[in-house]
Design a protein around this motif. Structure first.
Motif, PDB file in Angstrom:
ATOM      1  N   TRP A   6       0.838  -1.194   0.000  1.00 26.59           N
ATOM      2  CA  TRP A   6       0.000   0.000   0.000  1.00 26.59           C
ATOM      3  C   TRP A   6       0.872   1.243   0.000  1.00 26.59           C
ATOM      4  O   TRP A   6       1.846   1.331   0.736  1.00 26.59           O
ATOM      5  N   LYS A   7       0.519   2.197  -0.855  1.00 28.84           N
ATOM      6  CA  LYS A   7       1.207   3.480  -0.895  1.00 28.84           C
ATOM      7  C   LYS A   7       0.181   4.567  -1.138  1.00 28.84           C
ATOM      8  O   LYS A   7      -0.701   4.404  -1.975  1.00 28.84           O
ATOM      9  N   PRO A   8       0.314   5.683  -0.424  1.00 27.42           N
ATOM     10  CA  PRO A   8      -0.600   6.792  -0.700  1.00 27.42           C
ATOM     11  C   PRO A   8      -0.212   7.471  -2.011  1.00 27.42           C
ATOM     12  O   PRO A   8       0.925   7.366  -2.464  1.00 27.42           O
ATOM     13  N   ASN A   9      -1.160   8.152  -2.611  1.00 32.50           N
ATOM     14  CA  ASN A   9      -0.900   8.980  -3.786  1.00 32.50           C
ATOM     15  C   ASN A   9      -0.395  10.336  -3.307  1.00 32.50           C
ATOM     16  O   ASN A   9      -1.121  11.049  -2.603  1.00 32.50           O
ATOM     17  N   HIS A  41      -0.360  15.159  -9.200  1.00 30.26           N
ATOM     18  CA  HIS A  41       0.511  14.129  -8.658  1.00 30.26           C
ATOM     19  C   HIS A  41       1.993  14.471  -8.819  1.00 30.26           C
ATOM     20  O   HIS A  41       2.402  15.094  -9.791  1.00 30.26           O
ATOM     21  N   GLN A  74      -3.490  14.221   4.930  1.00 25.40           N
ATOM     22  CA  GLN A  74      -3.707  12.820   4.581  1.00 25.40           C
ATOM     23  C   GLN A  74      -5.207  12.593   4.524  1.00 25.40           C
ATOM     24  O   GLN A  74      -5.904  12.751   5.532  1.00 25.40           O
ATOM     25  N   TRP A  75      -5.705  12.252   3.332  1.00 30.22           N
ATOM     26  CA  TRP A  75      -7.145  12.106   3.142  1.00 30.22           C
ATOM     27  C   TRP A  75      -7.476  10.815   2.416  1.00 30.22           C
ATOM     28  O   TRP A  75      -7.181  10.669   1.230  1.00 30.22           O
ATOM     29  N   PRO A  76      -8.099   9.860   3.116  1.00 25.22           N
ATOM     30  CA  PRO A  76      -8.590   8.662   2.432  1.00 25.22           C
ATOM     31  C   PRO A  76      -9.948   8.970   1.799  1.00 25.22           C
ATOM     32  O   PRO A  76     -10.834   9.500   2.468  1.00 25.22           O
ATOM     33  N   ILE A  82      -8.422   4.912  -2.385  1.00 24.64           N
ATOM     34  CA  ILE A  82      -7.218   5.736  -2.536  1.00 24.64           C
ATOM     35  C   ILE A  82      -7.059   6.623  -1.306  1.00 24.64           C
ATOM     36  O   ILE A  82      -8.037   7.170  -0.803  1.00 24.64           O
ATOM     37  N   THR A  83      -5.828   6.763  -0.867  1.00 22.84           N
ATOM     38  CA  THR A  83      -5.498   7.761   0.153  1.00 22.84           C
ATOM     39  C   THR A  83      -4.546   8.764  -0.493  1.00 22.84           C
ATOM     40  O   THR A  83      -3.561   8.373  -1.124  1.00 22.84           O
ATOM     41  N   TYR A  84      -4.874  10.042  -0.329  1.00 22.67           N
ATOM     42  CA  TYR A  84      -4.025  11.105  -0.858  1.00 22.67           C
ATOM     43  C   TYR A  84      -3.186  11.696   0.264  1.00 22.67           C
ATOM     44  O   TYR A  84      -3.678  11.880   1.385  1.00 22.67           O
ATOM     45  N   LEU A  85      -1.941  11.976  -0.036  1.00 26.28           N
ATOM     46  CA  LEU A  85      -1.047  12.698   0.856  1.00 26.28           C
ATOM     47  C   LEU A  85      -0.703  13.988   0.125  1.00 26.28           C
ATOM     48  O   LEU A  85       0.079  13.974  -0.830  1.00 26.28           O
TER      49      LEU A  85
END
Length: 151
Positions: A6-9, A41, A74-76, A82-85
């Motif tokens: 798992w990796k955040p975007n 991104h 940090q927003w899932p 998807i989780t955004y960083l």
């Protein structure tokens, strides 16, 4: 057990304020037209600052130079996929290239007051749009010295 990692975007966003108005983009999404800061991104090998300047230019045709970090968010997504960083930067707006074509999916760049941004919150790409504006207006500014890029 899953073998995927798992990796955040990782994304960047430009908080561009001029004369009490903020530069937002109206963009096509799967959920219809939505408002967002100029954002996108992080590309491979790119620094966060370079990514932010690039995305602002590509989406608005305005040159942008980051000067301060507003925050890291940090927003899932509610869908859970998807989780955004997000790294949000304030900065200086520069020249506007009126002949430049905006990124695919960007309908227009628009300058809105904080009240106008709040009024259209139901059309924001994410809750980060309004939160970043609120943090900016509250005076949150962190030195870019917090960020180190080894490239």
């Amino acid at each position: 057990m899953s073998t995927s990692i798992w990796k955040p975007n990782v994304t960047v966003a430009a908080l561009v304020e001029r004369d009490g108005r903020f530069l937002l983009v109206e963009e096509e999404t799967a959920d219809g037209l939505r408002f967002n800061q100029p954002a996108g991104h992080l590309d491979a090998g790119e620094s966060l600052l370079a990514a932010c300047a690039r995305e602002a230019l590509e989406e608005t045709a305005y040159e942008f130079t980051p000067t301060d970090l507003i925050g890291v968010y940090q927003w899932p997504r509610p869908q859970g996929d998807i989780t955004y960083l997000r790294f949000a930067f304030a900065g200086k707006v520069g020249a506007h290239d009126t002949a430049r074509q905006l990124d695919t999916g960007i309908v227009r760049a628009v300058w809105l007051t904080p009240a106008e941004i709040e009024a259209c919150a139901d059309r924001h790409r994410s809750p980060l749009v309004l939160q970043c504006v609120r943090d900016y207006l509250a005076g949150r500014r962190f030195s870019l010295d917090l960020i180190r890029h080894y490239g």
